[in-house]
Design a protein around this motif. Structure first.
Motif, mmCIF file in Angstrom:
data_model
loop_
_atom_site.group_PDB
_atom_site.id
_atom_site.type_symbol
_atom_site.label_atom_id
_atom_site.label_comp_id
_atom_site.label_asym_id
_atom_site.label_seq_id
_atom_site.Cartn_x
_atom_site.Cartn_y
_atom_site.Cartn_z
ATOM 1 N N LYS A 142 3.947 -9.668 1.754
ATOM 2 C CA LYS A 142 4.061 -8.394 2.464
ATOM 3 C C LYS A 142 3.848 -8.598 3.964
ATOM 4 C CE LYS A 142 2.751 -5.498 -1.435
ATOM 5 N NZ LYS A 142 1.766 -4.605 -2.030
ATOM 6 N N GLU A 143 2.914 -9.484 4.299
ATOM 7 C CA GLU A 143 2.651 -9.774 5.713
ATOM 8 C C GLU A 143 3.873 -10.409 6.379
ATOM 9 O OE1 GLU A 143 0.574 -10.872 3.215
ATOM 10 O OE2 GLU A 143 -1.052 -9.438 3.502
ATOM 11 N N GLU A 144 4.513 -11.353 5.676
ATOM 12 C CA GLU A 144 5.689 -12.037 6.226
ATOM 13 C C GLU A 144 6.862 -11.071 6.388
ATOM 14 O OE1 GLU A 144 5.099 -16.585 4.547
ATOM 15 O OE2 GLU A 144 5.810 -15.021 3.149
ATOM 16 N N VAL A 145 7.033 -10.167 5.407
ATOM 17 C CA VAL A 145 8.095 -9.166 5.504
ATOM 18 C C VAL A 145 7.825 -8.258 6.704
ATOM 19 C CG1 VAL A 145 9.222 -7.202 4.372
ATOM 20 C CG2 VAL A 145 8.641 -9.231 3.033
ATOM 21 N N ALA A 146 6.576 -7.806 6.815
ATOM 22 C CA ALA A 146 6.204 -6.917 7.928
ATOM 23 C C ALA A 146 6.475 -7.603 9.260
ATOM 24 C CB ALA A 146 4.738 -6.518 7.812
ATOM 25 N N GLU A 147 6.096 -8.861 9.366
ATOM 26 C CA GLU A 147 6.291 -9.620 10.602
ATOM 27 C C GLU A 147 7.781 -9.784 10.911
ATOM 28 O OE1 GLU A 147 4.970 -14.001 11.622
ATOM 29 O OE2 GLU A 147 3.261 -12.827 10.857
ATOM 30 N N LYS A 148 8.567 -10.128 9.892
ATOM 31 C CA LYS A 148 9.998 -10.372 10.081
ATOM 32 C C LYS A 148 10.730 -9.095 10.493
ATOM 33 C CE LYS A 148 13.968 -12.529 8.028
ATOM 34 N NZ LYS A 148 14.398 -13.636 7.247
ATOM 35 N N LEU A 149 10.348 -7.970 9.904
ATOM 36 C CA LEU A 149 11.038 -6.700 10.192
ATOM 37 C C LEU A 149 10.351 -5.890 11.296
ATOM 38 C CD1 LEU A 149 11.965 -5.558 6.561
ATOM 39 C CD2 LEU A 149 13.406 -6.754 8.225
ATOM 40 N N MET A 150 9.239 -6.425 11.771
ATOM 41 C CA MET A 150 8.449 -5.769 12.821
ATOM 42 C C MET A 150 8.026 -4.359 12.408
ATOM 43 S SD MET A 150 10.115 -7.140 16.349
ATOM 44 C CE MET A 150 11.830 -7.401 15.973
ATOM 45 N N ILE A 151 7.471 -4.280 11.183
ATOM 46 C CA ILE A 151 6.883 -3.036 10.682
ATOM 47 C C ILE A 151 5.501 -3.365 10.151
ATOM 48 C CG2 ILE A 151 9.101 -1.916 10.165
ATOM 49 C CD1 ILE A 151 8.744 -2.728 7.233
ATOM 50 N N SER A 152 4.727 -2.324 9.828
ATOM 51 C CA SER A 152 3.366 -2.573 9.344
ATOM 52 C C SER A 152 3.386 -3.036 7.886
ATOM 53 C CB SER A 152 2.514 -1.309 9.481
ATOM 54 O OG SER A 152 2.947 -0.341 8.542
ATOM 55 N N LYS A 153 2.310 -3.710 7.499
ATOM 56 C CA LYS A 153 2.145 -4.171 6.113
ATOM 57 C C LYS A 153 2.115 -2.959 5.181
ATOM 58 C CE LYS A 153 -1.207 -6.463 3.210
ATOM 59 N NZ LYS A 153 -2.540 -6.997 3.121
ATOM 60 N N GLU A 154 1.512 -1.846 5.629
ATOM 61 C CA GLU A 154 1.451 -0.625 4.820
ATOM 62 C C GLU A 154 2.851 -0.058 4.593
ATOM 63 O OE1 GLU A 154 -0.557 -1.165 7.547
ATOM 64 O OE2 GLU A 154 -2.293 -1.685 6.311
ATOM 65 N N SER A 155 3.683 -0.127 5.625
ATOM 66 C CA SER A 155 5.064 0.353 5.482
ATOM 67 C C SER A 155 5.818 -0.478 4.443
ATOM 68 C CB SER A 155 5.805 0.288 6.823
ATOM 69 O OG SER A 155 5.258 1.194 7.740
ATOM 70 N N VAL A 156 5.585 -1.787 4.461
ATOM 71 C CA VAL A 156 6.205 -2.663 3.466
ATOM 72 C C VAL A 156 5.776 -2.233 2.065
ATOM 73 C CG1 VAL A 156 6.306 -5.023 2.559
ATOM 74 C CG2 VAL A 156 6.455 -4.640 5.015
ATOM 75 N N GLY A 157 4.462 -1.989 1.885
ATOM 76 C CA GLY A 157 3.951 -1.536 0.593
ATOM 77 C C GLY A 157 4.574 -0.219 0.168
ATOM 78 N N ASP A 158 4.697 0.720 1.111
ATOM 79 C CA ASP A 158 5.316 2.024 0.798
ATOM 80 C C ASP A 158 6.784 1.852 0.401
ATOM 81 O OD1 ASP A 158 2.977 3.433 1.241
ATOM 82 O OD2 ASP A 158 3.492 3.955 3.325
ATOM 83 N N TYR A 159 7.510 1.053 1.163
ATOM 84 C CA TYR A 159 8.927 0.823 0.838
ATOM 85 C C TYR A 159 9.075 0.209 -0.561
ATOM 86 C CZ TYR A 159 10.587 1.787 5.607
ATOM 87 O OH TYR A 159 10.899 2.387 6.797
ATOM 88 N N LEU A 160 8.202 -0.730 -0.871
ATOM 89 C CA LEU A 160 8.256 -1.364 -2.192
ATOM 90 C C LEU A 160 7.959 -0.370 -3.303
ATOM 91 C CD1 LEU A 160 6.628 -4.833 -1.459
ATOM 92 C CD2 LEU A 160 9.026 -4.375 -2.014
ATOM 93 N N LYS A 161 6.948 0.480 -3.137
ATOM 94 C CA LYS A 161 6.628 1.501 -4.150
ATOM 95 C C LYS A 161 7.806 2.445 -4.329
ATOM 96 C CE LYS A 161 1.636 1.610 -3.553
ATOM 97 N NZ LYS A 161 0.492 2.377 -3.059
ATOM 98 N N GLN A 162 8.377 2.898 -3.212
ATOM 99 C CA GLN A 162 9.518 3.820 -3.283
ATOM 100 C C GLN A 162 10.726 3.136 -3.943
ATOM 101 O OE1 GLN A 162 10.157 5.216 0.736
ATOM 102 N NE2 GLN A 162 8.071 6.041 0.885
ATOM 103 N N ALA A 163 10.948 1.881 -3.598
ATOM 104 C CA ALA A 163 12.068 1.147 -4.194
ATOM 105 C C ALA A 163 11.872 0.995 -5.701
ATOM 106 C CB ALA A 163 12.205 -0.224 -3.528
ATOM 107 N N ASN A 164 10.651 0.625 -6.125
ATOM 108 C CA ASN A 164 10.362 0.476 -7.560
ATOM 109 C C ASN A 164 10.567 1.792 -8.294
ATOM 110 O OD1 ASN A 164 9.775 -2.244 -7.326
ATOM 111 N ND2 ASN A 164 7.573 -1.925 -7.139
ATOM 112 N N ALA A 165 10.080 2.878 -7.709
ATOM 113 C CA ALA A 165 10.232 4.197 -8.342
ATOM 114 C C ALA A 165 11.712 4.564 -8.443
ATOM 115 C CB ALA A 165 9.455 5.245 -7.544
ATOM 116 N N PHE A 166 12.456 4.324 -7.373
ATOM 117 C CA PHE A 166 13.883 4.637 -7.382
ATOM 118 C C PHE A 166 14.614 3.825 -8.452
ATOM 119 C CE2 PHE A 166 18.240 3.722 -6.142
ATOM 120 C CZ PHE A 166 18.745 5.009 -5.957
ATOM 121 N N ILE A 167 14.304 2.526 -8.521
ATOM 122 C CA ILE A 167 14.974 1.651 -9.498
ATOM 123 C C ILE A 167 14.662 2.110 -10.921
ATOM 124 C CG2 ILE A 167 15.037 -0.699 -10.439
ATOM 125 C CD1 ILE A 167 14.641 -1.675 -7.511
#
Length: 192
Positions: A142-167
């Motif tokens: 999550k840290e590496e994704v956040a760093e690569k996309l220049m977003i917060s680690k929390e945002s990465v976690g939120d996106y992942l939760k939303q993606a899992n729920a959507f899937i």
């Protein structure tokens, strides 16, 4: 003229019986067993049986009748064994084919389920899809994704939760069977 076998069958008497009857017995065996080599093997067994039982009172009777009976019985025994072996082989082949068919069916079902999951992932918003793929497919933390996309680690976690729920919702709408949900659950747990 029928030869009678006495209790003390000598080798010369045996050779005489063999010379007199082996061709006729062979032809009778050949009527049941259409293979010369196998028929010769059975013929040999018949005469070995005669030799091994030369001392029994059982042979104090007509030799030709005894030889024909024994040769017939040995031929039928051979055919029974051969049929049993062929049935076992056919059974093994049928089991292999059945296992192959089941395996192929499983692979087809698995491919369809993966296709459905990929379809669900492609339906994500661009940002969620990007986060999901970096995290799940490329194995970034999550840290590496956040760093690569220049977003917060929390945002990465939120996106992942939303993606899992959507899937999960997407798969449930398209194919609500328990198997698909089970596969989806395993898939999502594996990548969490």
């Amino acid at each position: 003229m029928a030869l009678l076998v006495s209790k003390s069958l000598q080798e010369t008497e045996f050779n005489k019986i063999y010379s007199q009857y082996h061709q006729t017995i062979f032809r009778n065996i050949k009527k049941l067993i259409y293979d010369d080599d196998l028929a010769l093997d059975i013929l040999q067994e018949v005469f070995i049986t005669l030799w091994n039982n030369r001392e029994h009172k059982l042979f104090d009777k007509n030799v030709s009748g005894w030889l024909f009976t024994v040769s017939y019985n040995k031929s039928i025994d051979f055919l029974r064994r051969k049929i049993t072996e062929e049935l076992l082989e056919e059974s093994k082949i049928a089991n292999l084919k059945s296992n192959f068919d089941e395996s192929l069916e499983f692979e087809n079902q698995y491919a369809l389920k993966l296709e459905l999951l990929e379809e669900a992932i492609q339906s994500l918003s661009p940002r969620k899809k990007e986060v999901f793929k970096l995290y799940r497919y490329e194995g970034l933390s999550k840290e590496e994704v956040a760093e690569k996309l220049m977003i917060s680690k929390e945002s990465v976690g939120d996106y992942l939760k939303q993606a899992n729920a959507f899937i999960r919702e997407y798969v449930h709408k398209k194919s609500p069977s328990i198997t698909n949900l089970f596969l989806l659950g395993c898939f999502l747990k594996f990548f969490n």
